[in-house]
Design an enzyme around this catalytic site. Structure first.
Site, short mmCIF file in Angstrom:
data_model
loop_
_atom_site.label_atom_id
_atom_site.label_comp_id
_atom_site.label_asym_id
_atom_site.label_seq_id
_atom_site.Cartn_x
_atom_site.Cartn_y
_atom_site.Cartn_z
N CYS A 112 -5.50 -4.82 7.61
CA CYS A 112 -4.13 -5.31 7.58
C CYS A 112 -3.92 -6.42 8.60
O CYS A 112 -3.04 -7.24 8.46
CB CYS A 112 -3.15 -4.17 7.84
SG CYS A 112 -2.94 -3.08 6.42
N PHE A 153 -1.03 -8.15 4.99
CA PHE A 153 0.31 -7.57 4.85
C PHE A 153 0.32 -6.22 4.13
O PHE A 153 1.29 -5.89 3.44
CB PHE A 153 1.24 -8.55 4.13
CG PHE A 153 1.09 -9.98 4.58
CD1 PHE A 153 1.12 -10.29 5.94
CD2 PHE A 153 0.88 -11.00 3.68
CE1 PHE A 153 0.96 -11.60 6.37
CE2 PHE A 153 0.72 -12.32 4.11
CZ PHE A 153 0.75 -12.61 5.46
N CYS A 154 -0.73 -5.44 4.30
CA CYS A 154 -0.85 -4.14 3.62
C CYS A 154 -0.59 -4.27 2.12
O CYS A 154 0.01 -3.39 1.50
CB CYS A 154 0.10 -3.11 4.26
SG CYS A 154 -0.39 -2.63 5.93
N ALA A 155 -1.08 -5.38 1.58
CA ALA A 155 -1.02 -5.61 0.13
C ALA A 155 -2.29 -6.37 -0.24
O ALA A 155 -2.25 -7.45 -0.80
CB ALA A 155 0.23 -6.41 -0.24
N HIS A 183 0.81 -1.21 0.00
CA HIS A 183 0.00 0.00 0.00
C HIS A 183 0.85 1.27 0.00
O HIS A 183 0.39 2.32 -0.45
CB HIS A 183 -0.95 0.01 1.20
CG HIS A 183 -1.99 -1.07 1.14
ND1 HIS A 183 -2.83 -1.35 2.19
CD2 HIS A 183 -2.32 -1.94 0.15
CE1 HIS A 183 -3.64 -2.34 1.86
NE2 HIS A 183 -3.34 -2.72 0.63
#
Length: 453
Positions: A395, A375-377, A129
């Site tokens: 997250c 994982f902020c993805a 992100h």
């Protein structure tokens, strides 16, 4: 593996000393164990060498660029020497600027604020992100996740060919995925960008701690990374690269340090002349200790020898991947396939397990710290899990209870400070949990899976 790489692996067979290497933690089943920190992709432990260097400097701390006193001058020299050290570490071009920031996220938001009017941005949905989201004031094209490095280059080339060729354009790409650990074809993507008249920024947050990064060799226009991934403590980061867009942009923050001259006008207002050096975007008192810690980490990694570090980490990767491959219930997440080169970041799911439950059991019963979640993805993880990449998520862990299916994964990550025992304990714990189940009861509390008291 080459003869030189084998020799390097044999020469450096011990991990670099890091803070916390002797910390013990309690187990819910009784007793204590040395903590196995296997969440390097979130924050790597600080190198002992870095901590010692910072501690030696701390008594001499002074205001940077502000004072005539000895400590202020010493701190100013140290700050600017840190800039030169990191510039050399990244093999920047002679006319590049290096700006100290708070993090990779801060660096990429700074660059986003400096984009020329009408700039088009191209970014793969696979990004963290920090590099996926800062471009909200630009015209953004989000590219689907490729399944091979060649497809990544082809997808970008096709997208760039369809853009307005008259305006500026920027490509943002990761060097190593924070989810799969896979290395991206940065040099080839840079060539595709430049062939289409676009520029490229490299998110090296996961690459720089594991591999040497050369701005010139990769031919990227900017590179960004965070100190806390690079074995340095404190909130510090770097944006380095071409100066023209940075000089033309309004200062990222307005204030002291960014301004060269401020005068009152006869109408009561003020006129400001801004610096055109890195100081333009470093307003306020800088984080001199954070900058120094990054430079100290760069020196430590360089002196340890990246070839040796890469060879040793590859051996740890092989241990983990071979161990997980022996558990049929485990599915390792990958974009480019088993043979893709990667750093020490591996994400996986376990059939029949909620990922938060599994991670909690690793911590509570084995003293192993990993990460679970998206994982902020989010788009990437959901694509890899076969769910809707457009659906929302947090997250952290979802609200699924232990034993229920969850749309998140488990991530194990390691690096230069990881002992062999930690990855061996992890592999053994995975096999034991899958075979025997958890030895403790768990419950959901504030969205997290925790041991039941």
């Amino acid at each position: 593996m080459s003869v030189s790489t084998v020799a390097a692996a044999q020469t450096v067979c011990t991990p670099l000393p890091v803070l916390g290497r002797d910390v013990t933690v309690p187990l819910v089943t009784g007793g204590e164990v040395t903590y196995a920190a296997l969440d390097y992709a979130a924050s790597a432990p600080a190198l002992q060498r870095v901590w010692d260097d910072v501690a030696a400097y701390a008594p001499y701390y002074g205001s940077v660029h502000r004072g005539a006193g000895y400590l202020s001058q010493l701190s100013t020299d140290l700050f600017e020497n840190a800039r030169r050290t990191v510039t050399e570490f990244l093999d920047c071009r002679a006319d590049d600027q290096l700006i100290f920031t708070r993090s990779t996220t801060d660096s990429l938001n700074l660059l986003a604020a400096a984009l020329p009017d009408g700039c088009q941005v191209f970014v793969f949905e696979t990004e963290h992100h920090a590099s996926l989201l800062p471009w909200r004031h630009a015209q953004v094209t989000y590219l689907n996740a490729p399944r091979t490095p060649e497809q990544a280059v082809a997808t970008l080339t096709e997208a760039l060919a369809a853009r307005d060729p008259q305006g500026p354009a920027l490509v943002c790409v990761t060097g190593a995925s924070n989810v799969t650990g896979e290395l991206w074809p940065v040099r080839e993507l840079a060539a595709a960008a430049h062939a289409a008249g676009a520029r490229i920024v490299l998110d090296a947050a996961q690459l720089a701690p594991h591999h040497p990064v050369s701005v010139q060799d990769l031919d990227v226009d900017w590179v960004a990374f965070s100190g806390h991934k690079l074995y340095a403590p404190f909130g510090s980061g770097v944006l380095a690269g071409r100066a023209d867009w940075l000089r033309a942009a309004e200062p990222y923050l307005a204030g002291g340090g960014a301004s060269r001259k401020v005068t009152r006008r006869t109408d009561g207002g003020v006129d400001v002349e801004w610096h055109d050096t890195a100081a333009r975007h470093e307003a306020g008192s800088p984080n001199v200790i954070g900058a120094y810690s990054i430079a100290a980490a760069c020196k430590a990694l360089t002196e340890a020898g990246f070839e040796s570090l890469v060879a040793r980490e590859q051996r740890l990767i092989d241990i983990v991947r071979a161990g997980l491959a022996e558990v049929p219930e485990v599915r390792v997440l990958s974009l480019f396939g088993d043979d893709a080169p990667r750093v020490g970041v591996i994400s996986f799911v376990v059939e029949g397990w909620n990922s938060s439950h599994f991670a909690a059991a690793l911590s509570a019963e084995y003293g192993i710290g990993v990460r679970d979640g998206l994982f902020c993805a989010h788009p990437l993880v959901r694509t890899l899990l076969g769910s809707d990449p457009q659906s929302q998520g947090e997250c952290g862990a979802p609200e699924a209870a232990p034993g229920e299916k969850s749309l998140n994964a488990i991530r194990v990550s390691f690096g230069a400070g990881t002992p062999d025992e930690h990855v061996e304990r992890f592999v053994g714990a995975v096999k034991e949990l899958v075979r025997d189940g958890a030895r403790w009861q768990y419950r959901t509390e504030d969205g997290r899976c925790v041991p039941a008291v």
